[in-house]
Scaffold this active site. Sequence first.
Site, PDB file in Angstrom:
ATOM      1  N   GLY A   1       4.466   2.529  13.630  1.00 52.19           N
ATOM      2  CA  GLY A   1       5.333   1.349  13.746  1.00 52.19           C
ATOM      3  C   GLY A   1       5.035   0.574  15.027  1.00 52.19           C
TER       4      GLY A   1
ATOM      5  N   LYS B   1       0.851  -1.200   0.000  1.00 51.63           N
ATOM      6  CA  LYS B   1       0.000   0.000   0.000  1.00 51.63           C
ATOM      7  C   LYS B   1       0.881   1.241   0.000  1.00 51.63           C
ATOM      8  CE  LYS B   1      -1.807   2.440   3.283  1.00 51.63           C
ATOM      9  NZ  LYS B   1      -1.621   3.786   2.705  1.00 51.63           N
TER      10      LYS B   1
ATOM     11  N   GLU C   1      10.906  14.329  16.057  1.00 57.04           N
ATOM     12  CA  GLU C   1      11.142  14.364  14.616  1.00 57.04           C
ATOM     13  C   GLU C   1      10.209  15.426  14.018  1.00 57.04           C
ATOM     14  OE1 GLU C   1       9.805  10.935  12.241  1.00 57.04           O
ATOM     15  OE2 GLU C   1      11.696  11.077  11.168  1.00 57.04           O
TER      16      GLU C   1
ATOM     17  N   GLU D   1      11.011   0.412   9.686  1.00 54.25           N
ATOM     18  CA  GLU D   1      11.976   1.485   9.454  1.00 54.25           C
ATOM     19  C   GLU D   1      11.252   2.780   9.807  1.00 54.25           C
ATOM     20  OE1 GLU D   1      13.699   4.352   8.423  1.00 54.25           O
ATOM     21  OE2 GLU D   1      13.439   3.882   6.289  1.00 54.25           O
TER      22      GLU D   1
ATOM     23  N   CYS E   1      13.613  10.462   6.784  1.00 50.25           N
ATOM     24  CA  CYS E   1      13.732   9.839   8.108  1.00 50.25           C
ATOM     25  C   CYS E   1      15.146   9.977   8.662  1.00 50.25           C
ATOM     26  CB  CYS E   1      13.299   8.388   8.054  1.00 50.25           C
ATOM     27  SG  CYS E   1      14.039   7.477   6.720  1.00 50.25           S
TER      28      CYS E   1
HETATM   29  P1  NAI Z   1       2.267   7.600   8.886  1.00 51.64           P
HETATM   30  O1  NAI Z   1       3.270   6.802   9.576  1.00 51.64           O
HETATM   31  O2  NAI Z   1       0.912   7.704   9.470  1.00 51.64           O
HETATM   32  O3  NAI Z   1       2.081   7.087   7.369  1.00 51.64           O
HETATM   33  C1  NAI Z   1       2.942   6.202   6.706  1.00 51.64           C
HETATM   34  C2  NAI Z   1       2.139   5.112   6.038  1.00 51.64           C
HETATM   35  O4  NAI Z   1       1.469   4.324   7.019  1.00 51.64           O
HETATM   36  C3  NAI Z   1       1.047   5.580   5.108  1.00 51.64           C
HETATM   37  O5  NAI Z   1       0.983   4.709   3.996  1.00 51.64           O
HETATM   38  C4  NAI Z   1      -0.221   5.439   5.931  1.00 51.64           C
HETATM   39  O6  NAI Z   1      -1.379   5.259   5.158  1.00 51.64           O
HETATM   40  C5  NAI Z   1       0.077   4.197   6.718  1.00 51.64           C
HETATM   41  N1  NAI Z   1      -0.629   4.028   7.984  1.00 51.64           N
HETATM   42  C6  NAI Z   1      -1.149   4.984   8.799  1.00 51.64           C
HETATM   43  N2  NAI Z   1      -1.688   4.403   9.890  1.00 51.64           N
HETATM   44  C7  NAI Z   1      -1.498   3.069   9.777  1.00 51.64           C
HETATM   45  C8  NAI Z   1      -1.794   1.937  10.599  1.00 51.64           C
HETATM   46  N3  NAI Z   1      -2.400   2.071  11.770  1.00 51.64           N
HETATM   47  N4  NAI Z   1      -1.433   0.718  10.182  1.00 51.64           N
HETATM   48  C9  NAI Z   1      -0.790   0.559   9.012  1.00 51.64           C
HETATM   49  N5  NAI Z   1      -0.484   1.583   8.193  1.00 51.64           N
HETATM   50  C10 NAI Z   1      -0.828   2.823   8.566  1.00 51.64           C
HETATM   51  O7  NAI Z   1       2.830   9.055   8.675  1.00 51.64           O
HETATM   52  P2  NAI Z   1       2.011  10.403   8.411  1.00 51.64           P
HETATM   53  O8  NAI Z   1       0.827  10.524   9.301  1.00 51.64           O
HETATM   54  O9  NAI Z   1       1.759  10.521   6.983  1.00 51.64           O
HETATM   55  O10 NAI Z   1       3.064  11.475   8.898  1.00 51.64           O
HETATM   56  C11 NAI Z   1       3.098  11.875  10.253  1.00 51.64           C
HETATM   57  C12 NAI Z   1       4.492  12.023  10.743  1.00 51.64           C
HETATM   58  O11 NAI Z   1       5.133  10.765  10.664  1.00 51.64           O
HETATM   59  C13 NAI Z   1       5.402  12.929   9.947  1.00 51.64           C
HETATM   60  O12 NAI Z   1       5.307  14.242  10.348  1.00 51.64           O
HETATM   61  C14 NAI Z   1       6.740  12.380  10.268  1.00 51.64           C
HETATM   62  O13 NAI Z   1       7.206  12.904  11.475  1.00 51.64           O
HETATM   63  C15 NAI Z   1       6.488  10.915  10.427  1.00 51.64           C
HETATM   64  N6  NAI Z   1       6.863  10.134   9.232  1.00 51.64           N
HETATM   65  C16 NAI Z   1       8.044   9.536   9.245  1.00 51.64           C
HETATM   66  C17 NAI Z   1       8.459   8.822   8.157  1.00 51.64           C
HETATM   67  C18 NAI Z   1       9.778   8.159   8.160  1.00 51.64           C
HETATM   68  O14 NAI Z   1      10.176   7.604   7.150  1.00 51.64           O
HETATM   69  N7  NAI Z   1      10.483   8.185   9.243  1.00 51.64           N
HETATM   70  C19 NAI Z   1       7.644   8.709   6.949  1.00 51.64           C
HETATM   71  C20 NAI Z   1       6.362   9.342   7.049  1.00 51.64           C
HETATM   72  C21 NAI Z   1       6.032  10.040   8.155  1.00 51.64           C
END
Ligand code: NAI
Length: 789
Positions: free
Chosen positions: A247, A190, A395, A264, A298
Amino acid sequence: MNIPEIFKNLEYGPAPEGDEQAVAWLDSHGRKFGSFIDGTFTKPGKGFATINPANGKELAQITQSTKADLDRALKAARKATGPWQALSGFERAKYLYAIARQVQKHARLFAVLETMDNGKPIRESRDIDVPLVARHFYHHAGWAQHIEREFPDHQPYGVCGQVIPWNFPLLMMAWKIAPALAAGNTVVLKPAEFTSLTALLFAEICREIDLPPGVVNIVTGDGEVGAAIMDHPDIDKVAFTGSTGVGKAIRKATAGSGKGISLELGGKSPFIVFEDADIDSAVEGLVDAIWFNQGQVCCAGSRLLVQESIEKRFIKKLKARMAKLRIGDPLDKAIDIGALIAPIQVERVAELMKKGEQEGAIRYQPDGELPADGCFMKPTLFTNVSPANTIASEEVFGPVLVAMSFRTPDEAVSLANNSLYGLAASVWSENINLALDIAPRVKAGIVWINSTNQFDAACGFGGYKESGFGREGGKEGMAAYLRPTWETKLKALPASQKPVAPKLFETDGIDRTAKLYVGGKQSRPDGGYARAITGPDGKLIAEVGEGNRKDIRNAVEAARSALGWGNKTAHLRSQILYYMGENLDYRKAEFADRIRAMTGASVGAAKKEVDQTIERLFAFAGWADKYDGAVHNPPTRAMTVAMVEPIGVIGITAPDEAPLLGAISLLAPAIAMGNTAVLIPSEHSPLAMTDFYQILETSDLPGGVVNIVTGEKESLTNTLVEHDGVDAHFYVGDAAGGKRVEEMSIHNLKQTWTNKGKAIDWADKSVCEGEYFMARSTQVKNVWVPYGA
Ligand code: NAI
């Protein structure tokens, strides 16, 4: 502006990349997309718009996948596993190779589409994201062919559920799909709801190269769809990149399911500049570290740690450089900073900046206007920041840098490590001794020396601590998509030999109670209680101390203060393990008697268990100086030293069956690899391990490396797993206990290994004397060192 004028004032003129091809592609789909399931696109359903964050315009409508879509995707993926695994490695390699070729062929379309959907500068999507995607598929084509040789007796998981974020939509997809396919898995992936387009274009490529239907399925949708994938019982392995919060939710949701998992997650990576660094290069590196992809990375170098003696000069140069960064239309080839992903991200970042100012940090932003529309933010620097400030610890995931200073290398290391995260670090110094002294001391999965944000398919990427576990790229990344065949053949653990019958009583002060072993000393249990240990006939054999929470806390503290064990030479650790084996050999009759008395084992069986334990100690003594890393050869002017490092403090809940051999089979690899340990011996049969204190005491093992707390298995385990000072936990017990350990581990995202309620044959050398438990006891740090001309 005419050309002579441009030469005079050296202003950039606009240099937009054309979007006609991408627009035509979107139009050819009617700007409405379904999911890609079983080799075909589904009819677009209800969903949401995907927006170009640089101008707020809708690009297309994306479908919110339903449960029925997901079930269909999983069914297709399951069906495809058999034929996909039946292909030879060479045949799978050809598919991966074909994908890489197609990515290169459509590179411009991919880059433009990525920039339109995500807002990142075209320079980055064109020169970094897309080439790395192709490289990843080429590299893993090679793995598909060599896997059997490099990973004997391993097999793919089956169906992998993969959820990726929006910051590197195509690249994260490649990092997930390439190793999964190479290993023989099929996937249901996804993409993030903000950025589904390049994943859908990729699906078209899969169709173009005739990838068998069902091998790659792309289901679009929001976090709910993501959670449904991770929870689905028909998924064998989950892989996630995204926020630490999600995560942790995934770790909890999958606890006890037996699914493989790699995470990750976030970071707050330090960028350390010493006074002897090449300052101009370091400033340029820092621009790349924090303003690459608007800071939505990240591993962004978001914490500048600069030596006090050069701080003023460095900050002055940095501000001057910031003033020259060009912000604007991401499709413009001369733009440095594009748009953030969405208005909500701009709000999040602005909120954190406000908090920073309220906490006393001083904000610097260069002058100049931002484009009127779109999610643009200025590069921002905060000074007057202390490590406890929100913007210095959380972060931000935006173009925001915090600056702090240090005086000595030790202070730099302690500031660098003062974070819940441990993803990456960048170290700048012209003194190679200093840089190579700092790299191993920083708790991070990747360290770049005099460079930053270098990535390659051959080099593992992934974090320590709350940045997650598992690696992507390199051999360790391949390992994350394979499991040893023996693991799939284990039978359920038989019910415990004895019912739990703790007879607790206050000790009478007479010294026949085996004490606890903490910090190299035998100590009385804090609560002053003891537990009767009886033989199979119910007769009392001896008493052991009944450890409680306080005893566990003391043991963890002792284990933490002994972490210097990991810096001892592997030769020394090896010598001490040999010595332990030798000392046990002197006393083997005594240990065999003890095992017999506790378990009712026959003379022969008890003797055999002790002999096997001696052999096991020798086996890991032999491994201590051989299980080591690698030097990778990425296609940049660098070598990457993949170091095998201990995880830290490992908690061990030892098995009831084979009370000596089982415990040592987990303890020996942990300490051979440089970890320290807190071990809870078998609740019913702990005496072989309390006798083992004397072996530890006479084998020159430094105090605190091994700590042993006897008592009630589950409550002691809970206290250990909840403890933030413990970095990993090994648990042997029933399935419910293993599930609880996995659930509770989310507190500080401990790495866990459990027997999943299955019976391990502790005598089986192929399982217990190989690399398996050493891999569980270590993590790989990739140190990038500039090398060669
Ligand atoms: P997120 O972690 O919610 O989204 C990443 C992915 O996870 C998306 O595909 C989303 O649809 C999916 N997702 C959301 N909730 C889920 C769940 N309960 N189970 C499985 N998948 C799920 O990140 P978001 O809300 O877009 O961004 C929020 C903050 O997260 C950002 O401000 C940043 O600080 C952090 N972030 C960090 C990342 C990294 O690579 N370290 C990448 C994206 C966001």
